[in-house]
Motif scaffolding. Structure first.
Motif, mmCIF file in Angstrom:
data_model
loop_
_atom_site.group_PDB
_atom_site.id
_atom_site.type_symbol
_atom_site.label_atom_id
_atom_site.label_comp_id
_atom_site.label_asym_id
_atom_site.label_seq_id
_atom_site.Cartn_x
_atom_site.Cartn_y
_atom_site.Cartn_z
ATOM 1 N N ARG A 291 0.855 -1.196 0.000
ATOM 2 C CA ARG A 291 0.000 0.000 0.000
ATOM 3 C C ARG A 291 0.882 1.234 0.000
ATOM 4 O O ARG A 291 1.987 1.226 0.560
ATOM 5 N N ASP A 292 0.362 2.265 -0.648
ATOM 6 C CA ASP A 292 1.124 3.507 -0.765
ATOM 7 C C ASP A 292 0.900 4.393 0.452
ATOM 8 O O ASP A 292 -0.231 4.552 0.926
ATOM 9 N N THR A 293 1.977 4.975 0.945
ATOM 10 C CA THR A 293 1.929 5.926 2.053
ATOM 11 C C THR A 293 2.724 7.163 1.646
ATOM 12 O O THR A 293 3.463 7.131 0.656
ATOM 13 N N SER A 298 4.596 0.447 1.682
ATOM 14 C CA SER A 298 4.806 -0.319 2.910
ATOM 15 C C SER A 298 4.007 -1.606 2.824
ATOM 16 O O SER A 298 3.053 -1.724 2.049
ATOM 17 N N TYR A 300 1.551 -4.725 4.219
ATOM 18 C CA TYR A 300 0.285 -4.761 4.947
ATOM 19 C C TYR A 300 -0.222 -6.199 4.968
ATOM 20 O O TYR A 300 -0.411 -6.812 3.924
#
Length: 450
Positions: A291-293, A298, A300
């Protein structure tokens, strides 16, 4: 999508209740003063339900549930027949007109008290404000706060739970100092002075507590699985609630936080999870999701832990009898009112940033979250918004109840109504200011979710 619909539904219910309460205040006092009420509407736009009463009042529920209004017979905008002249709003004594206008916000405050009284009867589960850790070199540490301290008072106000602590901390925004009374694990009380001149609190990225360097106590997570997300990597791997995680890729896990650190740093990787289920050890294989942060990609897994039990006495319920709940509700209502006025004052002086203004999206999210937690929390939310609605409507801005009261007060003192030209300019200026405030609040909402 489901969360959005839940929040939207809770928002519509909450707003419908609060608008109905506010407008009913105007309606009830208008009728008591002998004013002819033409229409009582919840919402704006095209009616989806309407009913005409024997008294001639049309009751309406309209398409757009973002407000409401009470339309009264008024010679300034209506052709009033001679036999109804005494029922026109503009022909009533100024004190009666003031009472009609003040009734809307007044009933908002009464409703807030009633909602809080019900909340205290139902019972609200909460947690003692015990500090788990204090960040080094933070405002709290420099004041002398230590791990395990319980915050029992801020200024002169008792703080039995974290909600009260947050309220009182927010009330000190813009102040140079705050006096905080704490009690350590041995029961010894001491008063600390928080120096707030360097306090920078950004509500979009942190809480008042974290900005001061405080982490509330909560039980540590265990390695037992308490939740598995639908369609998550954990579910696809076969993890179930109640499984105990033992190792990942052959490396023994000592804490849940250690597991999180490895997962976050391993997006897209396939890992071997050693678990214990029903006394038997098993190996499951999972591909960690990505997932994009703001900091980049990162990992998950889609799983949450169970937690160790709370220490005895940390969790308690605010629940009182009918009489005691009255006193508690009165005190809480008054505190919400004074805090709202204080925040508006600090917004005007610049001590509180306009970034703190919340619009309908934030309110909808709050409605959905409080409704998920249960009736007591939803009642508390309704009380908070009802008080804010009442206070905002009393601001001396034309177009708001407070603006009308300002004009009527001048008329009461001078014995003459404010000239229509002055009122017209007041409404224009007030409208511009009001739409500017609403625009800022909506912009803040959009910025928070993008």
């Amino acid at each position: 999508m489901l969360a959005f619909l839940w929040s939207l539904g809770a928002f519509i219910i909450a707003l419908g209740i609060l608008v109905a309460v506010h407008e009913w205040g105007h309606f009830y006092v208008a009728r008591k003063c002998g004013v002819q009420v033409e229409r009582f509407s919840i919402g704006f736009g095209k009616p989806i339900w309407r009913k005409l009463s024997k008294s001639g009042t049309e009751y309406v529920i309209a398409m757009i549930p973002l407000g409401g209004y009470v339309r009264m017979l008024d010679g300034r905008i209506d052709d009033v027949p001679p036999h109804l002249a005494d029922k026109a709003f503009n022909n009533k004594p100024v004190l009666q007109r003031m009472a009609v206008i003040a009734a809307g916000p007044g009933v908002n405050f009464i409703f807030a008290f009633f909602a809080l009284w019900l909340m205290y009867l139902v019972g609200l589960q909460t947690v003692k404000p015990v500090v788990k850790s204090v960040e080094p070199d933070s405002i709290a540490e420099m004041a002398g706060m230590q791990n395990g301290d319980e915050i029992i008072k801020i200024g002169s106000r008792a703080t039995p739970d974290w909600e009260a602590v947050n309220f009182e901390l927010v009330s000190n925004i813009g102040d140079e100092k705050a006096q905080v009374t704490v009690k350590n694990s041995a029961g010894v009380e001491k008063e600390l002075t928080f120096t707030l001149t360097s306090w920078n609190f950004d509500p979009d990225s942190e809480s008042p507590l974290s900005s001061l360097g405080l982490t509330p106590f909560r039980p540590d997570p265990t390695l037992e699985v308490g939740f598995v997300g639908e369609g998550s990597a954990a579910q696809q791997a076969g993890l179930k609630i109640g499984d105990t995680l033992i190792a990942m890729n052959g490396n023994k896990l000592s804490s849940w936080n250690g597991l999180v650190d490895v997962v976050v740093d391993s997006p897209g990787e396939r890992v071997a999870l050693e678990i214990e289920r029903d006394g038997q050890t098993q190996i499951l294989h999972a591909t960690i999701a990505r997932r994009d942060t703001p900091q980049g990609q990162s990992g998950y897994l889609g799983v949450s832990p169970t937690f160790e039990p709370w220490p005895e006495g940390y969790v308690f319920t605010h629940q009182y009898g009918i009489i005691e709940a009255i006193g508690r509700a009165l005190d809480k209502t008054w505190r919400l009112m004074t805090l709202s006025v204080d925040m508006i004052g600090k917004l005007i002086t610049g001590d509180v940033s306009v970034k703190n203004l919340n619009g309908p999206i934030s309110i909808a999210q709050g409605a959905g979250t409080s409704a998920e937690y249960g009736l007591a929390y939803f009642l508390s939310f309704l009380a908070l918004i009802s008080v804010n609605l009442g206070i905002i409507n009393l601001l001396p801005l034309p177009m708001l109840d407070g603006g009308h009261l300002m004009f009527f007060t001048v008329e009461w003192i001078t014995g003459k109504p404010v000239p229509e030209a002055v009122q017209e300019w007041g409404y224009r200026i007030g409208g511009v200011l009001l739409f500017m405030i609403m625009g800022i609040a909506i912009f803040n909402d959009i910025a928070r979710i993008t």
